[in-house]
Write a protein that holds these residues in place. Structure first.
Motif, PDB file in Angstrom:
ATOM      1  N   GLU A  31       0.819  -1.206   0.000  1.00 50.98           N
ATOM      2  CA  GLU A  31       0.000   0.000   0.000  1.00 50.98           C
ATOM      3  C   GLU A  31       0.856   1.260   0.000  1.00 50.98           C
ATOM      4  O   GLU A  31       0.864   1.989  -0.961  1.00 50.98           O
ATOM      5  CB  GLU A  31      -1.007   0.000   1.150  1.00 50.98           C
ATOM      6  N   ASN A  32       1.565   1.524   1.054  1.00 52.92           N
ATOM      7  CA  ASN A  32       2.477   2.668   1.119  1.00 52.92           C
ATOM      8  C   ASN A  32       3.862   2.163   1.503  1.00 52.92           C
ATOM      9  O   ASN A  32       3.991   1.262   2.316  1.00 52.92           O
ATOM     10  CB  ASN A  32       2.027   3.677   2.174  1.00 52.92           C
ATOM     11  N   LYS A  34       7.631   3.745   2.761  1.00 51.87           N
ATOM     12  CA  LYS A  34       8.411   4.907   3.188  1.00 51.87           C
ATOM     13  C   LYS A  34       9.868   4.479   3.227  1.00 51.87           C
ATOM     14  O   LYS A  34      10.221   3.482   3.852  1.00 51.87           O
ATOM     15  CB  LYS A  34       7.971   5.369   4.572  1.00 51.87           C
ATOM     16  N   SER A  46       6.559  -0.327   5.539  1.00 52.13           N
ATOM     17  CA  SER A  46       5.365  -0.590   4.741  1.00 52.13           C
ATOM     18  C   SER A  46       4.425  -1.449   5.570  1.00 52.13           C
ATOM     19  O   SER A  46       4.712  -1.758   6.729  1.00 52.13           O
ATOM     20  CB  SER A  46       5.724  -1.301   3.435  1.00 52.13           C
TER      21      SER A  46
END
Length: 66
Positions: A31-32, A34, A46
């Motif tokens: 999803e995300n 960093k 994540s």
């Protein structure tokens, strides 16, 4: 994390002039993501447990987590 060229199965992202290539299937699970440079390597965050996430030599012949 490694140096790679984009494939049809990848998404590409431009962040502050840096190009990131991420597998679409992995990105769907994460999803995300960093990425922080810590001075001694990179720290990745994540939604996926990636084990050892401090990588000082990834993409340059070393391996993460070994």
């Amino acid at each position: 994390m490694a140096l790679d060229e984009p494939k049809d199965t990848d998404d590409t992202f431009d962040v502050k002039g840096l190009k990131f290539v991420v597998d679409k299937e992995f990105m769907g699970k994460a999803e995300n993501i960093k990425i922080d440079f810590t001075g001694m390597g990179f720290h990745l965050d994540s939604n996926i447990e990636m084990g050892q996430s401090e990588c000082g030599s990834c993409g340059s012949g070393g391996s993460c987590g070994d």
